[in-house]
Design a protein around this motif. Structure first.
Motif, mmCIF file in Angstrom:
data_model
loop_
_atom_site.group_PDB
_atom_site.id
_atom_site.type_symbol
_atom_site.label_atom_id
_atom_site.label_comp_id
_atom_site.label_asym_id
_atom_site.label_seq_id
_atom_site.Cartn_x
_atom_site.Cartn_y
_atom_site.Cartn_z
ATOM 1 N N MET A 1 -41.511 119.831 48.768
ATOM 2 C CA MET A 1 -42.905 119.430 48.709
ATOM 3 C C MET A 1 -43.056 118.316 47.669
ATOM 4 N N GLY A 2 -43.825 117.287 48.018
ATOM 5 C CA GLY A 2 -44.112 116.205 47.088
ATOM 6 C C GLY A 2 -45.288 116.550 46.200
ATOM 7 N N VAL A 3 -45.228 116.082 44.955
ATOM 8 C CA VAL A 3 -46.304 116.335 43.996
ATOM 9 C C VAL A 3 -46.550 115.078 43.165
ATOM 10 N N VAL A 4 -47.815 114.698 43.059
ATOM 11 C CA VAL A 4 -48.237 113.618 42.166
ATOM 12 C C VAL A 4 -49.345 114.178 41.298
ATOM 13 N N LYS A 5 -49.184 114.041 39.984
ATOM 14 C CA LYS A 5 -50.189 114.516 39.036
ATOM 15 C C LYS A 5 -50.841 113.312 38.369
ATOM 16 N N GLY A 6 -52.008 113.534 37.820
ATOM 17 C CA GLY A 6 -52.639 112.429 37.118
ATOM 18 C C GLY A 6 -53.950 112.796 36.471
ATOM 19 N N LYS A 7 -54.610 111.761 35.999
ATOM 20 C CA LYS A 7 -55.879 111.914 35.299
ATOM 21 C C LYS A 7 -56.779 110.754 35.682
ATOM 22 N N VAL A 8 -58.081 111.047 35.788
ATOM 23 C CA VAL A 8 -59.087 110.022 36.062
ATOM 24 C C VAL A 8 -60.010 109.953 34.855
ATOM 25 N N THR A 9 -60.167 108.738 34.330
ATOM 26 C CA THR A 9 -61.089 108.525 33.210
ATOM 27 C C THR A 9 -62.001 107.347 33.514
ATOM 28 N N SER A 10 -63.076 107.278 32.734
ATOM 29 C CA SER A 10 -63.924 106.100 32.778
ATOM 30 C C SER A 10 -63.196 104.973 32.048
ATOM 31 N N MET A 11 -63.694 103.772 32.147
ATOM 32 C CA MET A 11 -63.080 102.647 31.433
ATOM 33 C C MET A 11 -63.151 102.858 29.915
ATOM 34 N N GLN A 12 -64.083 103.691 29.451
ATOM 35 C CA GLN A 12 -64.221 103.994 28.031
ATOM 36 C C GLN A 12 -63.298 105.123 27.583
ATOM 37 N N ARG A 22 -57.527 110.838 46.635
ATOM 38 C CA ARG A 22 -56.947 110.903 47.975
ATOM 39 C C ARG A 22 -55.595 110.199 48.009
ATOM 40 N N GLY A 23 -54.610 110.884 48.559
ATOM 41 C CA GLY A 23 -53.295 110.297 48.778
ATOM 42 C C GLY A 23 -53.076 110.075 50.256
ATOM 43 N N VAL A 24 -52.487 108.932 50.605
ATOM 44 C CA VAL A 24 -52.194 108.612 52.001
ATOM 45 C C VAL A 24 -50.681 108.614 52.180
ATOM 46 N N LEU A 25 -50.213 109.459 53.102
ATOM 47 C CA LEU A 25 -48.785 109.555 53.399
ATOM 48 C C LEU A 25 -48.399 108.494 54.405
ATOM 49 N N GLY A 49 -42.915 116.985 52.299
ATOM 50 C CA GLY A 49 -41.877 115.982 52.075
ATOM 51 C C GLY A 49 -41.741 115.658 50.600
ATOM 52 N N VAL A 50 -40.871 114.705 50.296
ATOM 53 C CA VAL A 50 -40.638 114.329 48.899
ATOM 54 C C VAL A 50 -40.731 112.818 48.693
ATOM 55 N N GLY A 51 -41.117 112.100 49.724
ATOM 56 C CA GLY A 51 -41.201 110.649 49.631
ATOM 57 C C GLY A 51 -42.425 110.182 48.861
ATOM 58 N N SER A 52 -42.631 108.895 48.931
ATOM 59 C CA SER A 52 -43.756 108.261 48.233
ATOM 60 C C SER A 52 -45.042 108.396 49.036
ATOM 61 N N LEU A 53 -46.155 108.341 48.312
ATOM 62 C CA LEU A 53 -47.454 108.187 48.949
ATOM 63 C C LEU A 53 -47.708 106.690 49.080
ATOM 64 N N GLU A 54 -48.191 106.284 50.229
ATOM 65 C CA GLU A 54 -48.486 104.864 50.458
ATOM 66 C C GLU A 54 -49.509 104.358 49.449
ATOM 67 N N ARG A 55 -50.530 105.190 49.205
ATOM 68 C CA ARG A 55 -51.503 104.851 48.170
ATOM 69 C C ARG A 55 -52.221 106.105 47.696
ATOM 70 N N VAL A 56 -52.708 106.016 46.440
ATOM 71 C CA VAL A 56 -53.521 107.071 45.841
ATOM 72 C C VAL A 56 -54.772 106.383 45.318
#
Length: 77
Positions: A1-12, A22-25, A49-56
């Protein structure tokens, strides 16, 4: 299984809670995967899968392309 982690912040730099990431395979599997940020702006996208996401992307904000499984990314909104 593929996993992408992250964080969303404001510009500040403040965490952004409750937005959809949203991730697009790409390739033969195709499709999308989604996650909603928590109170600290964190998210985890899991996909077959374990490949890349086309975009997040985050609704109303940044887009990252060709994101590999196991990556940790930072998006702005």
């Amino acid at each position: 299984m593929g996993v992408v982690k992250g964080k969303v912040t404001s510009m500040q730099g403040s965490p952004v809670k409750g937005v959809t990431v949203r991730g697009v395979l790409s390739g033969i599997m195709g499709g999308t995967c989604t996650a909603v940020t928590d109170s600290e702006g964190r998210f985890v996208l899991e996909y077959p899968g374990v490949g890349s996401l086309e975009r997040v992307s985050v609704d109303g904000g940044d887009v990252e392309y060709n994101v590999r499984s196991g990556s940790s990314i930072h998006l702005f909104r």
